[in-house]
Design an enzyme around this catalytic site. Structure first.
Site, PDB file in Angstrom:
ATOM      1  N   LYS A   5       0.804  -1.215   0.000  1.00  0.00           N
ATOM      2  CA  LYS A   5       0.000   0.000   0.000  1.00  0.00           C
ATOM      3  C   LYS A   5       0.845   1.277   0.000  1.00  0.00           C
ATOM      4  O   LYS A   5       0.315   2.360  -0.210  1.00  0.00           O
ATOM      5  CB  LYS A   5      -0.995  -0.016   1.156  1.00  0.00           C
ATOM      6  CG  LYS A   5      -1.969  -1.181   1.104  1.00  0.00           C
ATOM      7  CD  LYS A   5      -2.847  -1.214  -0.137  1.00  0.00           C
ATOM      8  CE  LYS A   5      -3.864  -0.119  -0.164  1.00  0.00           C
ATOM      9  NZ  LYS A   5      -4.867  -0.314  -1.255  1.00  0.00           N
TER      10      LYS A   5
HETATM   11  O1  P1T Z   1      -6.465  -2.525  -1.551  1.00  0.00           O
HETATM   12  P1  P1T Z   1      -5.797  -3.594  -2.392  1.00  0.00           P
HETATM   13  O2  P1T Z   1      -4.873  -3.008  -3.382  1.00  0.00           O
HETATM   14  O3  P1T Z   1      -6.809  -4.491  -3.026  1.00  0.00           O
HETATM   15  O4  P1T Z   1      -4.882  -4.449  -1.438  1.00  0.00           O
HETATM   16  C1  P1T Z   1      -5.427  -5.437  -0.595  1.00  0.00           C
HETATM   17  C2  P1T Z   1      -4.640  -5.678   0.668  1.00  0.00           C
HETATM   18  C3  P1T Z   1      -4.080  -6.932   0.869  1.00  0.00           C
HETATM   19  N1  P1T Z   1      -3.386  -7.228   1.971  1.00  0.00           N
HETATM   20  C4  P1T Z   1      -3.204  -6.310   2.934  1.00  0.00           C
HETATM   21  C5  P1T Z   1      -2.431  -6.699   4.141  1.00  0.00           C
HETATM   22  C6  P1T Z   1      -3.724  -5.015   2.796  1.00  0.00           C
HETATM   23  O5  P1T Z   1      -3.496  -4.122   3.775  1.00  0.00           O
HETATM   24  C7  P1T Z   1      -4.490  -4.694   1.662  1.00  0.00           C
HETATM   25  C8  P1T Z   1      -5.211  -3.392   1.523  1.00  0.00           C
HETATM   26  N2  P1T Z   1      -5.086  -2.488   2.569  1.00  0.00           N
HETATM   27  C9  P1T Z   1      -5.880  -1.357   2.694  1.00  0.00           C
HETATM   28  C10 P1T Z   1      -6.956  -1.155   1.944  1.00  0.00           C
HETATM   29  C11 P1T Z   1      -5.432  -0.386   3.712  1.00  0.00           C
HETATM   30  O6  P1T Z   1      -6.133   0.591   3.980  1.00  0.00           O
HETATM   31  O7  P1T Z   1      -4.355  -0.618   4.258  1.00  0.00           O
END
Ligand code: P1T
Length: 326
Positions: free
Chosen positions: A53
């Site tokens: 992220k």
């Molecule tokens: O949001 P995305 O690009 O689909 O990523 C998914 C994801 C997968 N694994 C972990 C540990 C994550 O923290 C996330 C997404 N995280 C958020 C949306 C956030 O606000 O940290």
């Protein structure tokens, strides 16, 4: 020092922390995967903030600076996050001179809340309620942004700069695979930014590739029923605008118990300490590799974050036992 050593050094004054976001390693998982198919893991835990992220956070900040919404030294950034986007924003805010307010649901790990505070962010924990509830982390963030002077809500679930950040993730994977065939990409989805950007770029570069989404049992992204679950970062109780239609070819649903079991196996069998969403993705990837028999087929799985932020949960036997997950 000889010339030979000097050539390999990057001059310290030219490297910034923000430049270190991305360019993460791609490793072959040799021990956990069957020998005949190549299973490669993109280690997003190697980003400076410890997760994939960071890429989304940087892209949204640069986009908002370019269109004049954010002004370094003046603006306050507000975001609703399960923690990792917040941590990415926290290190960028420190480096560029923004105040940062992060709303985060109670259920997220204590490590994530403490990391945010360590970077100087203001952390507001909100109850674990549906996204439309006025007390949800998203609604509270919107309200704070309205009430705070010079505040900007970055809104990762609607902000397309989030998904666009991952065109580069796709290109990195393509370059790192070095002309080897990529038959499938496996990635979890929260906002969907990672799988949408990476998946659409890889579909362009590798015609025929299958893009496989990983969703926790209890999330509606794959069409399931909305109910509570423990794994952090993946799944939602609504479909974000950053989950692009037509990119995901297939979903694999994973229970909390399986996600945590495979995260722990990854640590013990491969030496990679990653979070619960990585465990879910590795489980799904091991299902997918079984479909292939040719040595020419390769599968890539994205491991989103480090396990160090889950020492009190995924890697804690008492926590697992008290949640019926051991
Ligand atoms: O949001 P995305 O690009 O689909 O990523 C998914 C994801 C997968 N694994 C972990 C540990 C994550 O923290 C996330 C997404 N995280 C958020 C949306 C956030 O606000 O940290």
């Amino acid at each position: 020092m000889t010339q030979q050593y000097l050539e390999k050094e990057e001059p310290a004054e030219e490297a910034s922390l923000i430049d270190q976001i991305g360019k993460t390693p791609l490793l072959r998982l040799d021990r956990i995967a069957p020998k005949n198919v190549g299973l490669y893991a993109k280690l997003e835990l190697c980003n400076p903030g410890g997760s994939v992220k960071d890429r989304c956070a940087l892209s949204m900040v640069l986009d908002a600076e370019n269109n004049g919404r954010l002004k370094p030294g003046i603006s306050t950034i507000v975001e609703a996050s399960s923690g990792n986007t917040g941590i990415g924003l926290a290190l960028i805010s420190a480096a560029r001179g923004y105040k940062l307010i992060i709303t985060i649901p109670e259920k997220m790990s204590i490590e994530k809340k403490n990391l945010l505070k360590a970077y100087g962010a203001e952390v507001i924990a909100t109850p674990n309620v549906p996204h439309s509830d006025p007390e949800s982390y998203i609604e509270v963030a919107k309200r704070i942004a309205k009430e705070t002077p010079n505040a900007v809500f970055l809104d990762q679930c609607n902000n397309q700069a989030n998904a666009r950040a991952h065109y580069e993730t796709g290109r990195e994977i393509y370059r790192q695979m070095n002309r080897k065939k990529i038959s499938a990409l496996i990635a979890g989805a929260g906002t969907g930014g990672t799988i949408s950007g990476t998946g659409s770029e890889l579909k362009r570069l590798c015609p025929g590739i299958k893009i496989i989404g990983v969703d926790p049992e209890g999330s509606v992204l794959s069409g399931g029923e909305d109910r509570p679950y423990k794994v952090e970062g993946i799944g939602y109780d609504f479909i974000p605008k950053t989950l692009w239609p037509g990119v995901v070819d297939e979903w694999i649903r994973v229970s909390d118990k399986t996600a945590f079991e495979f995260a722990r196996r990854l640590a013990r069998e491969e030496g990679i300490l990653a979070g619960g969403s990585s465990g879910a993705a590795v489980y799904a990837a091991l299902q997918v590799v079984q479909r292939y028999t040719s040595e020419k087929d390769n599968v890539v799985v994205i491991l989103p974050d480090t396990g160090e932020r889950y020492l009190s949960t995924v890697y804690n036997d008492e926590w697992l036992a008290s949640n019926g997950l051991l």
